[in-house]
Design an enzyme around this catalytic site. Sequence first.
Site, PDB file in Angstrom:
ATOM      1  CB  SER A  99      -0.930   0.004   1.221  1.00 36.07           C
ATOM      2  OG  SER A  99      -1.829  -1.074   1.167  1.00 36.07           O
ATOM      3  NE  ARG A 157      -2.378   5.067  -0.174  1.00 30.83           N
ATOM      4  CZ  ARG A 157      -3.005   3.906  -0.358  1.00 30.83           C
ATOM      5  NH1 ARG A 157      -2.333   2.842  -0.750  1.00 30.83           N
ATOM      6  NH2 ARG A 157      -4.318   3.814  -0.168  1.00 30.83           N
ATOM      7  N   GLY A 161      -5.018  -4.625  -8.780  1.00 31.48           N
ATOM      8  CA  GLY A 161      -6.139  -3.701  -8.683  1.00 31.48           C
ATOM      9  C   GLY A 161      -5.728  -2.289  -8.307  1.00 31.48           C
ATOM     10  NE  ARG A 170     -10.774  -5.934  -7.912  1.00 28.79           N
ATOM     11  CZ  ARG A 170      -9.693  -5.839  -7.136  1.00 28.79           C
ATOM     12  NH1 ARG A 170      -8.552  -6.436  -7.511  1.00 28.79           N
ATOM     13  NH2 ARG A 170      -9.743  -5.134  -6.018  1.00 28.79           N
ATOM     14  CD  GLN A 196      -7.073   0.030  -4.064  1.00 26.31           C
ATOM     15  OE1 GLN A 196      -7.279  -0.180  -5.257  1.00 26.31           O
ATOM     16  NE2 GLN A 196      -6.537  -0.886  -3.281  1.00 26.31           N
ATOM     17  CB  SER A 208     -10.567   1.718   3.544  1.00 29.78           C
ATOM     18  OG  SER A 208     -11.157   0.464   3.359  1.00 29.78           O
ATOM     19  CG  ASP A 268      -6.829  -5.283   2.264  1.00 29.99           C
ATOM     20  OD1 ASP A 268      -7.827  -5.651   1.616  1.00 29.99           O
ATOM     21  OD2 ASP A 268      -5.965  -4.519   1.802  1.00 29.99           O
ATOM     22  CE  LYS A 294     -11.091  -4.877  -0.666  1.00 29.65           C
ATOM     23  NZ  LYS A 294     -10.121  -3.759  -0.625  1.00 29.65           N
ATOM     24  NE  ARG A 320      -9.856 -10.430  -0.804  1.00 23.50           N
ATOM     25  CZ  ARG A 320      -8.902  -9.522  -0.658  1.00 23.50           C
ATOM     26  NH1 ARG A 320      -9.080  -8.495   0.172  1.00 23.50           N
ATOM     27  NH2 ARG A 320      -7.762  -9.624  -1.333  1.00 23.50           N
TER      28      ARG A 320
END
Length: 432
Positions: free
Chosen positions: A26, A30, A94, A122, A171, A197, A313, A340, A344
């Site tokens: 992550s 970035r 992703g 997705r 995201q 998130s 996650d 995801k 999931r």
Amino acid sequence: MAKHNIILTKQGKTVHGTVQLTGSKSECNRALIIEALSDGKVIVENISDAADAVTLARILRESQLYGAESDQGVYENPHLATHTPHLINIGPAGTAMRFLTAYYAIGNQEVILTGSERMKQRPIGILVDALRGLGAHISYEENEGYPPIKLKGSFEQQTRKISIKGNISSQYITALLLIAAKLPLGLEIHIEGDLTSRPYVEMTLAMLRQAGIQHSWADNVIAIEKQDYAETSLHVEPDWSAASYWYAIAALSDEAELFLPGLTSYSLQGDSVITELMANFGITSQFKDGGVFLTKEPKPIFRKIFDLKECPDLAQTIIVVCAALDHEASFTGLETLKIKETDRILALQTELAKIGVKLIEKGQVYKLDCSEKQIPQRMFVNTYDDHRMAMAFAPLATLIPELEIEDADVVEKSYPAFWTDLVKVGFEVKKA
């Protein structure tokens, strides 16, 4: 490519050792975008060897998007402007799909972003709509709202204000924030509804701040003005998401002493909340000597509700641990799990059924029913092309004598050394 299954076994229920984790996927993703947009002012240190980060770094390197600004103030490289769309296949990455969509939207190249078959399922429509509203030219190559997408590289900003739903994927918001300082008019994001998130958005803003980019955040509005980056380096911390699997192993062991170097108590990563979550299962986290020591202490489990909205996650890890320990907890904040790498929720329900455990959905609350739980001598775990399914179920090898994991290589997406690290602390891994 043929799938490579493994059989995982563990003699005894004690675990001791030191595990050096890879850099955070992550943080790294970035940092790589920030570096590419910074005109050479920002350098990334400790780049993750997770496949997603490796893919993103390769694409950015190959694109060589380190050019000058146009009179519109947007990022461009005149040497790469062509009339033929450049096809970029990001596979199952992703994060790379979302971040590169925004990244190329403000450039001058014409590109087509595509990926694996699952990636084409997705959704990306919310991000595309926001970018179109800003002035980007993006079209769908196959199905409306889904990759592959064509970005025409002729951006002219129309507005600085956009609205975006906060309960789908953080995201999308991060992708927009990462390009905000390069926009001629800056950017003002109005977040509609609850923000899923939130720690991931906070991580993005903190890393931008380290690179000299300031912001304001009042109520549901985040604003970033057009501004220059500062000369700096961004050091990528080890991955707390990867650490969560070691917490799970410790929780399912009778005795555990593990040291994870490089992790700190002041992490930018939202998944560092695993220290608090796993304290419910008797795992103590002690930060010293440049890392964190995990120890297991017998402790009754009292917590009945886990809200995972800010750390989705970790959901598979926590749910599997609860199931293994017969702890019939309830879980909220799982709304994003269905979009995801796989669905999931369905994957968890299917695999937990193999040990007689039900994950029951009641609106937005999910509850474990362990009344018919059984521990088989052997279990086959389907992974659904999802790295977190493989790693979340791996700790069950402390309970199940023979655990076969489908498609072991799937862990390369975020933690390539996972199986090797398991061997170092006493697990046996062999080809099925």
